[in-house]
Design a protein around this motif. Structure first.
Motif, mmCIF file in Angstrom:
data_model
loop_
_atom_site.group_PDB
_atom_site.id
_atom_site.type_symbol
_atom_site.label_atom_id
_atom_site.label_comp_id
_atom_site.label_asym_id
_atom_site.label_seq_id
_atom_site.Cartn_x
_atom_site.Cartn_y
_atom_site.Cartn_z
ATOM 1 N N ASP A 63 -1.695 -10.144 12.168
ATOM 2 C CA ASP A 63 -1.354 -8.987 11.341
ATOM 3 C C ASP A 63 -2.004 -7.716 11.864
ATOM 4 N N VAL A 64 -3.237 -7.847 12.399
ATOM 5 C CA VAL A 64 -3.882 -6.688 13.008
ATOM 6 C C VAL A 64 -3.049 -6.200 14.191
ATOM 7 N N ALA A 65 -2.576 -7.133 14.990
ATOM 8 C CA ALA A 65 -1.772 -6.763 16.152
ATOM 9 C C ALA A 65 -0.480 -6.072 15.730
ATOM 10 N N ARG A 66 0.113 -6.529 14.638
ATOM 11 C CA ARG A 66 1.351 -5.898 14.153
ATOM 12 C C ARG A 66 1.093 -4.474 13.675
ATOM 13 N N VAL A 67 -0.056 -4.301 13.010
ATOM 14 C CA VAL A 67 -0.404 -2.956 12.549
ATOM 15 C C VAL A 67 -0.765 -2.061 13.729
ATOM 16 N N ASN A 68 -1.470 -2.631 14.701
ATOM 17 C CA ASN A 68 -1.899 -1.867 15.873
ATOM 18 C C ASN A 68 -0.713 -1.401 16.695
ATOM 19 N N ARG A 69 0.312 -2.243 16.799
ATOM 20 C CA ARG A 69 1.574 -1.907 17.463
ATOM 21 C C ARG A 69 1.385 -1.373 18.877
ATOM 22 N N GLY A 70 0.475 -2.034 19.621
ATOM 23 C CA GLY A 70 0.360 -1.737 21.046
ATOM 24 C C GLY A 70 -0.400 -0.493 21.406
ATOM 25 N N ARG A 71 -0.975 0.202 20.458
ATOM 26 C CA ARG A 71 -1.735 1.407 20.791
ATOM 27 C C ARG A 71 -3.047 1.044 21.464
ATOM 28 N N CYS A 72 -3.518 1.904 22.311
ATOM 29 C CA CYS A 72 -4.742 1.637 23.097
ATOM 30 C C CYS A 72 -5.969 1.955 22.257
ATOM 31 N N ILE A 73 -6.250 1.035 21.345
ATOM 32 C CA ILE A 73 -7.363 1.227 20.420
ATOM 33 C C ILE A 73 -8.187 -0.045 20.381
ATOM 34 N N THR A 74 -9.502 0.113 20.331
ATOM 35 C CA THR A 74 -10.368 -1.052 20.189
ATOM 36 C C THR A 74 -10.257 -1.557 18.767
ATOM 37 N N PHE A 75 -9.884 -2.836 18.598
ATOM 38 C CA PHE A 75 -9.773 -3.357 17.248
ATOM 39 C C PHE A 75 -10.334 -4.766 17.166
ATOM 40 N N PHE A 132 -6.905 -12.044 -2.419
ATOM 41 C CA PHE A 132 -5.673 -11.286 -2.251
ATOM 42 C C PHE A 132 -4.449 -12.123 -2.601
ATOM 43 N N SER A 133 -3.451 -11.448 -3.133
ATOM 44 C CA SER A 133 -2.184 -12.115 -3.415
ATOM 45 C C SER A 133 -1.502 -12.483 -2.102
ATOM 46 N N PRO A 134 -0.944 -13.689 -2.021
ATOM 47 C CA PRO A 134 -0.258 -14.091 -0.777
ATOM 48 C C PRO A 134 0.985 -13.251 -0.492
ATOM 49 N N THR A 135 1.437 -12.508 -1.498
ATOM 50 C CA THR A 135 2.632 -11.674 -1.299
ATOM 51 C C THR A 135 2.297 -10.291 -0.748
ATOM 52 N N TYR A 136 0.997 -10.005 -0.568
ATOM 53 C CA TYR A 136 0.627 -8.680 -0.075
ATOM 54 C C TYR A 136 1.170 -8.463 1.333
ATOM 55 N N ASP A 137 1.788 -7.324 1.524
ATOM 56 C CA ASP A 137 2.374 -6.984 2.827
ATOM 57 C C ASP A 137 1.368 -6.186 3.647
ATOM 58 N N TYR A 138 0.734 -6.868 4.608
ATOM 59 C CA TYR A 138 -0.263 -6.205 5.434
ATOM 60 C C TYR A 138 0.350 -5.089 6.280
ATOM 61 N N CYS A 139 1.640 -5.192 6.556
ATOM 62 C CA CYS A 139 2.278 -4.152 7.365
ATOM 63 C C CYS A 139 2.393 -2.825 6.623
ATOM 64 N N SER A 140 2.189 -2.862 5.313
ATOM 65 C CA SER A 140 2.208 -1.600 4.572
ATOM 66 C C SER A 140 1.005 -0.739 4.936
ATOM 67 N N LEU A 141 0.008 -1.329 5.638
ATOM 68 C CA LEU A 141 -1.150 -0.568 6.105
ATOM 69 C C LEU A 141 -0.793 0.343 7.275
ATOM 70 N N THR A 183 0.834 -1.189 0.000
ATOM 71 C CA THR A 183 0.000 0.000 0.000
ATOM 72 C C THR A 183 0.876 1.247 0.000
ATOM 73 N N PRO A 184 0.617 2.219 -0.881
ATOM 74 C CA PRO A 184 1.448 3.432 -0.922
ATOM 75 C C PRO A 184 1.466 4.152 0.413
ATOM 76 N N VAL A 185 2.578 4.823 0.673
ATOM 77 C CA VAL A 185 2.726 5.580 1.914
ATOM 78 C C VAL A 185 1.816 6.799 1.874
ATOM 79 N N LEU A 186 1.073 6.999 2.943
ATOM 80 C CA LEU A 186 0.158 8.135 3.046
ATOM 81 C C LEU A 186 0.871 9.280 3.758
ATOM 82 N N HIS A 187 1.070 10.378 3.054
ATOM 83 C CA HIS A 187 1.823 11.492 3.617
ATOM 84 C C HIS A 187 0.942 12.503 4.340
ATOM 85 N N SER A 188 -0.356 12.515 4.050
ATOM 86 C CA SER A 188 -1.262 13.437 4.719
ATOM 87 C C SER A 188 -1.815 12.801 5.988
#
Length: 359
Positions: free
Chosen positions: A339-351, A308-317, A286-291
């Protein structure tokens, strides 16, 4: 006293009003002045198993004819005709409209379907007068029409078209004088190639578009106060929004929707509070979001993992996630919990993660 009875009677559902008319002559007189007509299988008490499909259209027609024949020419407030066994050779829909669509009508719902697949040609000439001026809610399904420039829906606040044979220009003739329009929903109107929402629709707040085909190419929105937008389709469309437009809720579902938002960040999304993105295929990364989504509180990412392609990098989210510093709720469907946990990276958010997705 009779006016009071008529008012009380008008608040009843149609089937209850018809039953009450059998009790006394007083109720029967009120029934003949009943302003809200709803003709469907339930209200008319038609059982498909008892009469079979061949007799359904005739039974439906006979009952509607009888009701309208015994009803004096009084103002109709709401008219609903919902019939899945429409037969043009049997149903007298044009004559029903002539009797029931009167000046002062406020709500009109027509949903027809038939085995032949033919669309009912809606008689727009009936609304090219005072009747059209009073319409507040118009809901049409499986109809074809050719509206004229004489139409004027100055009171129309809600428009719903589903599987209607209408072009973008024909829709424009409806919107031309619809200054009071607040909500519009278009579903499977596959003749529309370019959808234009003009600037004069300044009351419009909600726009939902569901594209079931592949004809729609462009959506251009100039309505300055649109705050809720939803598009669902099988292919990418070009979105163009007027200067100064600020969405509060924005839903986008088509292949590549996430990459589209990240790569072509829309200024209209700077104030979005509720964002939903759905896709069945994306770029490898996924392209980097600068805004930044400085007002975003609720984010829903729906990935149809089976395509989805198995090569998709969920961490790009992570770029999408990091662009939302005040996020309160994150929902990720089609993404494994790890993968959700990796994207969440410990932030205090309901997911949440999709329960069907393997860990």
């Amino acid at each position: 006293m009779q006016d009071i009875w008529c008012h009380i009677y008008s608040l009843l559902p149609m089937r209850d009003a018809a039953r009450a008319a059998c009790v006394s002559h007083a109720f029967k007189r009120s029934w003949r002045c009943y302003p809200n007509l709803a003709f469907n299988m339930i209200t008319l008490g038609i059982d498909i198993e008892s009469c079979g499909e061949d007799g359904i259209a005739r039974n439906f027609t006979n009952k509607v004819d009888h009701i309208l024949k015994n009803r004096p020419c009084i103002a109709t407030k709401t008219l609903e005709i919902v019939f899945r066994y429409y037969n043009a050779k049997v149903c007298n829909i044009d004559s029903w409209f002539q009797a029931a669509v009167t000046p002062g009508i406020e709500e009109l719902t027509i949903e027809l379907s038939s085995k032949s697949g033919r669309y009912y040609n809606f008689p727009w000439s009936l609304l090219a007068n005072e009747s059209g001026n009073s319409i507040r809610y118009l809901n049409l399904a499986r109809c074809a029409f050719s509206p004229t420039d004489e139409l004027c829906f100055k009171s129309l606040s809600r428009l719903e078209l589903s599987d209607v044979a209408i072009t973008g220009d024909q829709l424009g003739s409806i919107l031309h004088n619809s200054f009071a329009l607040q909500r519009m929903q278009l579903k499977f109107c596959n003749k529309i190639i370019c959808l234009k929402i003009p600037f004069h629709l300044q009351q419009l707040r909600y726009l939902d578009v569901f594209d079931g085909g592949s004809s729609l190419r462009v959506i251009e929105v100039e309505a300055p106060n649109l705050s809720n937008f939803q598009f669902m389709g099988h292919r990418k469309v070009h979105l163009s929004f007027g200067v100064g437009l600020q969405f509060k809720k924005f839903d986008l579902y088509f292949p590549g929707a996430i990459s589209y938002v990240c790569a072509d960040f829309l200024s209209s999304l700077r104030y979005v509070e509720d964002l939903s993105l759905g896709s069945r295929c994306e770029m490898i990364d996924t392209p980097v979001l600068h805004s930044k989504f400085l007002h975003l509180k609720h984010l829903n990412v729906d990935l149809q993992a089976m395509t989805f392609s198995p090569t998709y990098d969920y961490c790009s989210l992570i770029s999408l996630f990091d662009a939302s510093p005040f996020l309160e709720t994150l929902v990720m469907n089609g993404v494994a919990a790890k993968d959700v946990a990796r994207v969440n990276r410990g932030r205090c958010i309901t997911f949440e993660a999709d329960a069907r997705t393997p860990p």
